[in-house]
Design a protein around this motif. Structure first.
Motif, PDB file in Angstrom:
ATOM      1  N   VAL A 160       8.772  -3.623   2.214  1.00 47.13           N
ATOM      2  CA  VAL A 160       7.618  -3.511   3.104  1.00 47.13           C
ATOM      3  C   VAL A 160       7.188  -4.891   3.591  1.00 47.13           C
ATOM      4  CG1 VAL A 160       5.228  -2.735   3.289  1.00 47.13           C
ATOM      5  CG2 VAL A 160       6.873  -1.382   1.995  1.00 47.13           C
ATOM      6  N   ARG A 161       7.214  -5.885   2.696  1.00 41.40           N
ATOM      7  CA  ARG A 161       6.854  -7.246   3.106  1.00 41.40           C
ATOM      8  C   ARG A 161       7.797  -7.758   4.195  1.00 41.40           C
ATOM      9  NH1 ARG A 161       6.498  -8.606  -2.476  1.00 41.40           N
ATOM     10  NH2 ARG A 161       8.189 -10.115  -2.211  1.00 41.40           N
ATOM     11  N   LEU A 162       9.090  -7.442   4.048  1.00 36.38           N
ATOM     12  CA  LEU A 162      10.061  -7.869   5.056  1.00 36.38           C
ATOM     13  C   LEU A 162       9.749  -7.234   6.403  1.00 36.38           C
ATOM     14  CD1 LEU A 162      12.688  -9.214   5.957  1.00 36.38           C
ATOM     15  CD2 LEU A 162      13.931  -7.219   5.080  1.00 36.38           C
ATOM     16  N   GLY A 163       9.509  -5.922   6.402  1.00 42.10           N
ATOM     17  CA  GLY A 163       9.204  -5.249   7.662  1.00 42.10           C
ATOM     18  C   GLY A 163       7.948  -5.790   8.316  1.00 42.10           C
ATOM     19  N   PHE A 164       6.899  -6.007   7.512  1.00 41.77           N
ATOM     20  CA  PHE A 164       5.648  -6.521   8.076  1.00 41.77           C
ATOM     21  C   PHE A 164       5.831  -7.943   8.584  1.00 41.77           C
ATOM     22  CE2 PHE A 164       1.611  -8.631   8.139  1.00 41.77           C
ATOM     23  CZ  PHE A 164       0.746  -7.686   8.673  1.00 41.77           C
ATOM     24  N   ALA A 165       6.590  -8.766   7.845  1.00 41.93           N
ATOM     25  CA  ALA A 165       6.756 -10.166   8.224  1.00 41.93           C
ATOM     26  C   ALA A 165       7.412 -10.294   9.593  1.00 41.93           C
ATOM     27  CB  ALA A 165       7.581 -10.887   7.174  1.00 41.93           C
ATOM     28  N   VAL A 183      -0.044  -3.205   2.301  1.00 41.26           N
ATOM     29  CA  VAL A 183       1.271  -3.562   1.782  1.00 41.26           C
ATOM     30  C   VAL A 183       1.137  -4.675   0.752  1.00 41.26           C
ATOM     31  CG1 VAL A 183       2.381  -2.896   3.910  1.00 41.26           C
ATOM     32  CG2 VAL A 183       1.667  -5.252   3.621  1.00 41.26           C
ATOM     33  N   GLY A 184       2.049  -4.651  -0.245  1.00 45.88           N
ATOM     34  CA  GLY A 184       2.099  -5.732  -1.210  1.00 45.88           C
ATOM     35  C   GLY A 184       0.883  -5.809  -2.112  1.00 45.88           C
ATOM     36  N   PHE A 188      -0.841 -10.920  -0.862  1.00 47.61           N
ATOM     37  CA  PHE A 188      -0.094 -10.691   0.371  1.00 47.61           C
ATOM     38  C   PHE A 188      -0.968  -9.976   1.402  1.00 47.61           C
ATOM     39  CE2 PHE A 188       2.951  -8.500   3.143  1.00 47.61           C
ATOM     40  CZ  PHE A 188       3.741  -9.574   3.519  1.00 47.61           C
ATOM     41  N   GLN A 189      -1.845  -9.081   0.956  1.00 45.53           N
ATOM     42  CA  GLN A 189      -2.768  -8.428   1.881  1.00 45.53           C
ATOM     43  C   GLN A 189      -3.662  -9.463   2.555  1.00 45.53           C
ATOM     44  OE1 GLN A 189      -4.878  -5.257  -0.110  1.00 45.53           O
ATOM     45  NE2 GLN A 189      -3.026  -4.463  -1.029  1.00 45.53           N
ATOM     46  N   GLN A 190      -4.113 -10.444   1.775  1.00 47.78           N
ATOM     47  CA  GLN A 190      -4.935 -11.501   2.354  1.00 47.78           C
ATOM     48  C   GLN A 190      -4.146 -12.299   3.379  1.00 47.78           C
ATOM     49  OE1 GLN A 190      -8.156 -11.837   1.848  1.00 47.78           O
ATOM     50  NE2 GLN A 190      -8.233 -13.480   3.356  1.00 47.78           N
ATOM     51  N   LYS A 191      -2.870 -12.533   3.078  1.00 48.45           N
ATOM     52  CA  LYS A 191      -2.009 -13.239   4.018  1.00 48.45           C
ATOM     53  C   LYS A 191      -1.851 -12.442   5.318  1.00 48.45           C
ATOM     54  CE  LYS A 191       1.679 -15.165   2.266  1.00 48.45           C
ATOM     55  NZ  LYS A 191       3.067 -15.387   1.793  1.00 48.45           N
ATOM     56  N   CYS A 192      -1.719 -11.107   5.194  1.00 49.93           N
ATOM     57  CA  CYS A 192      -1.618 -10.252   6.375  1.00 49.93           C
ATOM     58  C   CYS A 192      -2.876 -10.348   7.231  1.00 49.93           C
ATOM     59  CB  CYS A 192      -1.385  -8.804   5.969  1.00 49.93           C
ATOM     60  SG  CYS A 192       0.196  -8.501   5.145  1.00 49.93           S
ATOM     61  N   LEU A 193      -4.033 -10.328   6.575  1.00 47.50           N
ATOM     62  CA  LEU A 193      -5.297 -10.447   7.312  1.00 47.50           C
ATOM     63  C   LEU A 193      -5.395 -11.790   8.034  1.00 47.50           C
ATOM     64  CD1 LEU A 193      -7.954  -8.843   4.935  1.00 47.50           C
ATOM     65  CD2 LEU A 193      -7.375  -8.100   7.238  1.00 47.50           C
ATOM     66  N   GLU A 194      -4.975 -12.862   7.348  1.00 53.43           N
ATOM     67  CA  GLU A 194      -5.022 -14.181   7.973  1.00 53.43           C
ATOM     68  C   GLU A 194      -4.111 -14.237   9.187  1.00 53.43           C
ATOM     69  OE1 GLU A 194      -6.984 -16.671   7.417  1.00 53.43           O
ATOM     70  OE2 GLU A 194      -8.016 -15.609   5.810  1.00 53.43           O
TER      71      GLU A 194
END
Length: 396
Positions: A160-165, A183-184, A188-194
């Motif tokens: 999932v991290r790969l797909g989101f990245a 995801v994650g 990693f969720q915080q990283k997605c928000l950033e």
């Protein structure tokens, strides 16, 4: 012509067939027999979206909330071009990037490196763009040590991290995000928000759907609440989320089985000297519970503005006698701004930890008054988990 990044949804309706039926002989025979008996289906279609209209300006961040089945994902798929409306129109200006099913373009037999190249091309990134962003994508997905390994050997979180990245490094004028913020792990969720914040700051229009209301509140400035296929509320994100939460709380309170083994017979909340409850001031919760025998229990009392997730919880271990027990819970300097909340209650056995009364809303609580803080505030007023001093005492 509208500027790039504009989304216009004009009187959109969408329906689906209720049940197309299986292609099995026994099912066909059953349907034929039903028609012969005069049993006909009164409605073969279900309307998922009903007369939806709104406009999103360039650079605006809009969060769409609602219960499962409300029509949120269907709306995003129509906006992204994956579906067509029954009636009405959708107009988008500029390139649209959709993070709807981030795993749909990942192939388990290919390596992480190969997937990044192929999935990036499928999402609209050119070969040169993928090559330029390759190291950033790998670092974002945290798969540096596994990039040349087949994806079928990845954990579910890594996939999932790969797909989101890959999808996160799109640079569209309109970004559509559907339930991918969960995801994650939390970091990693915080990283997605950033990353989403960076995209918004670059001027990209955001359309976000998520059941994580805290994430929606952090990412969006405007909220649209969809209920049973219609727009229930459209306005500032805080007001929209508050309205949606109140509906959830009211439904939960109406549907809750408040009897339990430890039954809540009565609950009353009052401020200082019996007045109304005021933010940052002391208040007292008068709680009456009943049980059919003497029990050693641990009681929990919480205050929430959202579904089941409390702003704070206080607990106390005590012994309840058979019959009714009246309890007072004194809360010091209630750290809540003026608005409506709900009291939640739960009871558990001290020894076995077994659930005696499920965690459930028991009463609305209105916090009133103008918010005044001392120069050195005694309570931090915020809508996130906070510590509240509480004193429990038995009245009888």
């Amino acid at each position: 012509m509208s500027p790039e990044g504009t989304i216009t949804v004009d009187h959109v309706w969408k329906r689906f067939r209720v049940d197309r039926g299986r292609r099995l002989l026994r099912d066909h025979l059953g349907r034929v027999a039903g028609r012969m008996r005069g049993r006909t289906r009164s409605n073969d279609w279900r309307w998922v979206l009903r007369d939806i209209s709104f406009q999103v300006e360039p650079g605006e961040a809009v969060g769409i909330v609602g219960a499962n089945g409300a029509g949120k994902s269907t709306l995003l798929k129509i906006v992204s071009g994956l579906m067509f409306p029954h009636t009405g129109s959708i107009r988008t200006e500029g390139q649209v990037g959709a993070l709807i099913e981030v795993m749909s373009g990942i192939h388990s037999e290919l390596t992480g490196r190969e997937n990044i190249n192929i999935y990036g091309n499928l999402l609209g990134l050119g070969r040169k763009q993928v090559a330029e962003k390759f190291d950033e994508i790998v670092a974002f997905a945290e798969i540096e040590d596994a990039v040349d390994r087949q994806v079928k050997f990845y954990s579910s979180g890594m996939k999932v991290r790969l797909g989101f990245a890959v999808a996160a490094f799109l640079e569209p004028k309109i970004l559509i995000v559907d339930e991918v913020l969960a995801v994650g792990d939390s970091s990693f969720q915080q990283k997605c928000l950033e990353r989403i914040r960076q995209v918004i700051q670059s001027g990209t229009t955001l359309l976000l759907v998520s059941h994580d209301l805290a994430s929606v509140g952090a990412a969006a400035t405007r909220g649209i609440w969809i209920n049973n296929g219609t727009v229930q509320m459209d306005g500032p994100i805080d007001q929209t989320l508050a309205g949606y939460r109140r509906m959830i709380e009211a439904q939960a309170e109406a549907n809750a089985d408040v009897k339990g083994i430890v039954r809540v017979a009565d609950v009353r909340v009052e401020g200082t000297d019996g007045r109304l409850v005021v933010g940052t001031e002391d208040c007292t919760v008068h709680l009456s519970v009943e049980t059919d025998q003497e029990r050693a229990v641990r009681l929990y009392l919480g205050v929430s503005e959202g579904a089941a997730t409390p702003i704070f919880v206080v607990a106390n271990a005590t012994t309840l006698q058979e019959g009714r027990t009246d309890i007072e819970i004194a809360l010091d300097h209630l750290p809540l701004p003026p608005r409506q909340y709900y009291l939640w209650f739960g009871a558990y056995d001290q020894r076995s930890k077994a659930e005696l009364t499920a965690w459930q809303p028991i009463k609305p609580m209105l916090v009133s008054g103008r918010l005044r803080l001392d120069p050195v505030p005694r309570a931090i007023v915020r809508l996130s988990p906070v510590y509240v001093a509480a004193r429990w005492s038995k009245v009888r």
